[in-house]
Design a protein around this motif. Structure first.
Motif, PDB file in Angstrom:
ATOM      1  N   ALA A 163      27.928  44.808  30.192  1.00  0.00           N
ATOM      2  CA  ALA A 163      28.445  44.188  31.421  1.00  0.00           C
ATOM      3  C   ALA A 163      29.961  44.096  31.308  1.00  0.00           C
ATOM      4  CB  ALA A 163      27.839  42.804  31.605  1.00  0.00           C
ATOM      5  N   CYS A 164      30.664  44.684  32.265  1.00  0.00           N
ATOM      6  CA  CYS A 164      32.130  44.679  32.263  1.00  0.00           C
ATOM      7  C   CYS A 164      32.662  44.021  33.533  1.00  0.00           C
ATOM      8  CB  CYS A 164      32.676  46.103  32.184  1.00  0.00           C
ATOM      9  SG  CYS A 164      32.331  46.907  30.610  1.00  0.00           S
ATOM     10  N   ALA A 165      33.638  43.140  33.355  1.00  0.00           N
ATOM     11  CA  ALA A 165      34.283  42.475  34.496  1.00  0.00           C
ATOM     12  C   ALA A 165      35.731  42.948  34.573  1.00  0.00           C
ATOM     13  CB  ALA A 165      34.220  40.967  34.320  1.00  0.00           C
ATOM     14  N   THR A 166      36.221  43.114  35.796  1.00  0.00           N
ATOM     15  CA  THR A 166      37.554  43.701  35.980  1.00  0.00           C
ATOM     16  C   THR A 166      38.546  42.694  36.574  1.00  0.00           C
ATOM     17  OG1 THR A 166      36.784  44.670  38.073  1.00  0.00           O
ATOM     18  CG2 THR A 166      36.614  46.038  36.093  1.00  0.00           C
ATOM     19  N   SER A 167      39.354  43.139  37.494  1.00  0.00           N
ATOM     20  CA  SER A 167      40.562  42.424  37.922  1.00  0.00           C
ATOM     21  C   SER A 167      40.395  40.949  38.289  1.00  0.00           C
ATOM     22  CB  SER A 167      41.200  43.177  39.099  1.00  0.00           C
ATOM     23  OG  SER A 167      42.485  42.695  39.335  1.00  0.00           O
ATOM     24  N   ALA A 168      39.419  40.618  39.146  1.00  0.00           N
ATOM     25  CA  ALA A 168      39.269  39.223  39.584  1.00  0.00           C
ATOM     26  C   ALA A 168      38.940  38.307  38.412  1.00  0.00           C
ATOM     27  CB  ALA A 168      38.191  39.113  40.663  1.00  0.00           C
ATOM     28  N   MET A 169      37.997  38.732  37.573  1.00  0.00           N
ATOM     29  CA  MET A 169      37.618  37.919  36.408  1.00  0.00           C
ATOM     30  C   MET A 169      38.768  37.841  35.401  1.00  0.00           C
ATOM     31  SD  MET A 169      34.472  36.492  36.246  1.00  0.00           S
ATOM     32  CE  MET A 169      33.556  36.675  34.727  1.00  0.00           C
ATOM     33  N   ARG A 170      39.557  38.916  35.294  1.00  0.00           N
ATOM     34  CA  ARG A 170      40.726  38.892  34.397  1.00  0.00           C
ATOM     35  C   ARG A 170      41.688  37.785  34.793  1.00  0.00           C
ATOM     36  NH1 ARG A 170      40.706  44.787  34.271  1.00  0.00           N
ATOM     37  NH2 ARG A 170      42.189  45.031  35.971  1.00  0.00           N
ATOM     38  N   ASP A 171      41.886  37.621  36.098  1.00  0.00           N
ATOM     39  CA  ASP A 171      42.899  36.706  36.619  1.00  0.00           C
ATOM     40  C   ASP A 171      42.410  35.276  36.844  1.00  0.00           C
ATOM     41  OD1 ASP A 171      44.398  38.971  36.635  1.00  0.00           O
ATOM     42  OD2 ASP A 171      44.864  38.984  38.778  1.00  0.00           O
ATOM     43  N   ALA A 172      41.095  35.071  36.823  1.00  0.00           N
ATOM     44  CA  ALA A 172      40.548  33.742  37.141  1.00  0.00           C
ATOM     45  C   ALA A 172      40.804  32.767  35.996  1.00  0.00           C
ATOM     46  CB  ALA A 172      39.055  33.845  37.414  1.00  0.00           C
ATOM     47  N   LYS A 220      48.169  45.960  40.114  1.00  0.00           N
ATOM     48  CA  LYS A 220      47.455  44.939  40.897  1.00  0.00           C
ATOM     49  C   LYS A 220      47.575  45.247  42.391  1.00  0.00           C
ATOM     50  CE  LYS A 220      47.559  41.164  37.567  1.00  0.00           C
ATOM     51  NZ  LYS A 220      47.960  39.781  37.293  1.00  0.00           N
ATOM     52  N   LEU A 221      47.074  46.416  42.708  1.00  0.00           N
ATOM     53  CA  LEU A 221      47.117  46.938  44.069  1.00  0.00           C
ATOM     54  C   LEU A 221      45.670  47.193  44.467  1.00  0.00           C
ATOM     55  CD1 LEU A 221      49.150  48.039  46.242  1.00  0.00           C
ATOM     56  CD2 LEU A 221      48.938  50.256  45.142  1.00  0.00           C
ATOM     57  N   GLY A 222      44.982  46.155  44.940  1.00  0.00           N
ATOM     58  CA  GLY A 222      43.565  46.276  45.267  1.00  0.00           C
ATOM     59  C   GLY A 222      43.294  45.924  46.715  1.00  0.00           C
ATOM     60  N   THR A 223      42.142  46.339  47.193  1.00  0.00           N
ATOM     61  CA  THR A 223      41.820  46.164  48.620  1.00  0.00           C
ATOM     62  C   THR A 223      41.681  44.692  49.014  1.00  0.00           C
ATOM     63  OG1 THR A 223      39.463  46.423  48.128  1.00  0.00           O
ATOM     64  CG2 THR A 223      40.669  48.408  48.749  1.00  0.00           C
ATOM     65  N   VAL A 224      41.042  43.887  48.147  1.00  0.00           N
ATOM     66  CA  VAL A 224      40.857  42.465  48.473  1.00  0.00           C
ATOM     67  C   VAL A 224      42.211  41.741  48.398  1.00  0.00           C
ATOM     68  CG1 VAL A 224      39.636  40.322  47.888  1.00  0.00           C
ATOM     69  CG2 VAL A 224      38.449  42.515  47.674  1.00  0.00           C
ATOM     70  N   ARG A 225      43.042  42.115  47.427  1.00  0.00           N
ATOM     71  CA  ARG A 225      44.399  41.540  47.346  1.00  0.00           C
ATOM     72  C   ARG A 225      45.189  41.863  48.615  1.00  0.00           C
ATOM     73  NH1 ARG A 225      45.832  39.901  41.941  1.00  0.00           N
ATOM     74  NH2 ARG A 225      44.629  41.028  40.367  1.00  0.00           N
ATOM     75  N   LEU A 226      45.101  43.116  49.072  1.00  0.00           N
ATOM     76  CA  LEU A 226      45.839  43.529  50.274  1.00  0.00           C
ATOM     77  C   LEU A 226      45.323  42.796  51.511  1.00  0.00           C
ATOM     78  CD1 LEU A 226      46.164  47.342  49.509  1.00  0.00           C
ATOM     79  CD2 LEU A 226      48.081  45.787  49.865  1.00  0.00           C
ATOM     80  N   LEU A 227      44.002  42.643  51.605  1.00  0.00           N
ATOM     81  CA  LEU A 227      43.413  41.906  52.738  1.00  0.00           C
ATOM     82  C   LEU A 227      43.924  40.480  52.807  1.00  0.00           C
ATOM     83  CD1 LEU A 227      39.581  42.527  53.157  1.00  0.00           C
ATOM     84  CD2 LEU A 227      41.401  43.098  54.760  1.00  0.00           C
ATOM     85  N   ASN A 228      44.112  39.871  51.623  1.00  0.00           N
ATOM     86  CA  ASN A 228      44.564  38.481  51.549  1.00  0.00           C
ATOM     87  C   ASN A 228      46.085  38.359  51.492  1.00  0.00           C
ATOM     88  OD1 ASN A 228      42.104  36.574  51.299  1.00  0.00           O
ATOM     89  ND2 ASN A 228      41.578  38.272  49.960  1.00  0.00           N
ATOM     90  N   ASP A 229      46.754  39.515  51.673  1.00  0.00           N
ATOM     91  CA  ASP A 229      48.217  39.544  51.722  1.00  0.00           C
ATOM     92  C   ASP A 229      48.847  38.943  50.463  1.00  0.00           C
ATOM     93  OD1 ASP A 229      50.510  40.343  53.023  1.00  0.00           O
ATOM     94  OD2 ASP A 229      50.805  38.426  54.042  1.00  0.00           O
ATOM     95  N   THR A 230      48.272  39.295  49.284  1.00  0.00           N
ATOM     96  CA  THR A 230      48.804  38.766  48.028  1.00  0.00           C
ATOM     97  C   THR A 230      49.452  39.872  47.179  1.00  0.00           C
ATOM     98  OG1 THR A 230      46.655  38.995  46.924  1.00  0.00           O
ATOM     99  CG2 THR A 230      47.129  36.866  47.939  1.00  0.00           C
TER     100      THR A 230
END
Length: 302
Positions: free
Chosen positions: A85-94, A166-176
Motif C-alpha cells: 500500500a503506497c500513499a502519495t502527495s496528500a498523505m505526504r503533506d497531511a 506540487k502541481l496536481g489537479t486537486v491543488r489547482l481546483l482549490n487554487d493552492t
C-alpha cells in the motif's frame, strides 16, 4: 510448469484510493502474464482536506478506515499472497498522516508506505513503460495526480532524470498552486530538454486515460496536440453538470479533468511535442510489477 500467483496494490492518491488485484501467470519458456483481475476505486479526495486545511478531516479518516477494511476483506477473499500500500502527495503533506497510518494498521492490519515523488516515479517506471520506449528516441513521461505531477525524461532507453512538482489537479481546483510552481516546472523541463532535438510525450493518470477513451483511438495510437486542445476547450465550454450528463464523466472526474488537461497541454508546449502516447499504466500497476521483480530477484539470489 505453470505457476499462478495473486498480488494486490493499494494506491492512496489525493483524489481517490484504489485496490488493484492482479493474477500473475508463469509458464515455462513464455513471458509472464499480468492480468488485472479486479480494480476498485473509491473517490475519498484526501487532497481537498490537506491542501486547504493541512490535515485529513475526521470524516475522511473514517472513510479511509472503512475503505481499507473493505480492501483487507477483498484481499482475503482473493487469497492474496503479497500486497503493498503506497500513499502519495496528500498523505505526504497531511500533519496527521502518522496518526492515520497507525490507526489503519491497528484496525485493519494494512501497513501503508508514504512514498516521495522520486519513489512514485521509480515505481511507475517498473511497469511496461520501457517496452513502449524506442531506444533511439527521447520521451518526456508525465504522470498527473491530484497532488503532484511526476516528470521523467527518457533517452536511448534509459531514465535521464525525474522530478516531482506540487502541481496536481486537486491543488489547482482549490487554487493552492502558486504561479512559481508552474514556472519551476516549466524552467526545469526546458532546461532538461534543451539538449534534445525532438521529444515525444507519454502521459499517464486517470484523466488522460479518460480523454484517450473518449477519442475512440486504438491502444498504442497517440493523441494529437490538436485533439487534446479541442477536447480541453469542449470541457471548459460545459458546466460541471453538463460534463457529467453529456460526457458521461464520474462526479469526482468532471472537475479535475480540466486542470489535468492544462498540465498535459502545458508540458507538450514546453517540449514542442505534437502528440502524446497514453499507455494504460499507473502507480498500482507499478506496485504489482515491483513486488514481482523483488520476489524474482530474491529467489534468484537464494
Amino acid at each position: 510448469m505453470l505457476s499462478i500467483k495473486k498480488y494486490a496494490a493499494i494506491d492512496i492518491g489525493s483524489n481517490a484510493v484504489r485496490l488493484l488485484i492482479a493474477t500473475i501467470t508463469e509458464v515455462e519458456n513464455k513471458p509472464t502474464n499480468f492480468k488485472k483481475t479486479s480494480l476498485i476505486r473509491v473517490p475519498i479526495r484526501l487532497g481537498q482536506d490537506v491542501f486547504t486545511e493541512g490535515r485529513i478531516s475526521e470524516t475522511n479518516c473514517q472513510r479511509m478506515l472503512t475503505a481499507m477494511d473493505a480492501f483487507k476483506n477483498l484481499m482475503e477473499c482473493h487469497n492474496i499472497e503479497k500486497y503493498r500500500a503506497c500513499a502519495t502527495s496528500a498523505m505526504r503533506d497531511a500533519e496527521n498522516n502518522e496518526l492515520l497510518v497507525d490507526k489503519i494498521k491497528d484496525k485493519t492490519g494494512i501497513s501503508i508506505n508514504i512514498i516521495d515523488g522520486k519513489d512514485e516515479a521509480a515505481i511507475i517506471a517498473a511497469t511496461d513503460l520501457y517496452s513502449m520506449i524506442d531506444d533511439h528516441k527521447t520521451y518526456l513521461y508525465v504522470d498527473v495526480g491530484g497532488g503532484s505531477t511526476e516528470f521523467t525524461l527518457f533517452s536511448k532507453g534509459k531514465t535521464v532524470t525525474s522530478k516531482s512538482f506540487k502541481l496536481g489537479t486537486v491543488r489547482l481546483l482549490n487554487d493552492t498552486v502558486a504561479e512559481q510552481v508552474w514556472d519551476d516546472a516549466k524552467n526545469w523541463i526546458k532546461e532538461k530538454a534543451k539538449s534534445y532535438d525532438k521529444i515525444q510525450m507519454i502521459g499517464s493518470g486517470g484523466n488522460i486515460n479518460n480523454i484517450f477513451k473518449s477519442s475512440g483511438k486504438k491502444a498504442g495510437k497517440p493523441l494529437s496536440y490538436l485533439y487534446l486542445t479541442s477536447y480541453y476547450q469542449l470541457l471548459k465550454s460545459l458546466t460541471y453538470e453538463e460534463r457529467i450528463a453529456q460526457l458521461n464523466l464520474n462526479q469526482d472526474r468532471a472537475d479535475v479533468i480540466i486542470p489535468a488537461a492544462e498540465i498535459y497541454l502545458s508540458a507538450m508546449k514546453w517540449v514542442g511535442a505534437r502528440s502524446i502516447l497514453v499507455p494504460k499504466i499507473g502507480l498500482s500497476d507499478g506496485i504489482i510489477k515491483s513486488l514481482y521483480h523483488q520476489e524474482t530477484s530474491a529467489s534468484e539470489n537464494s
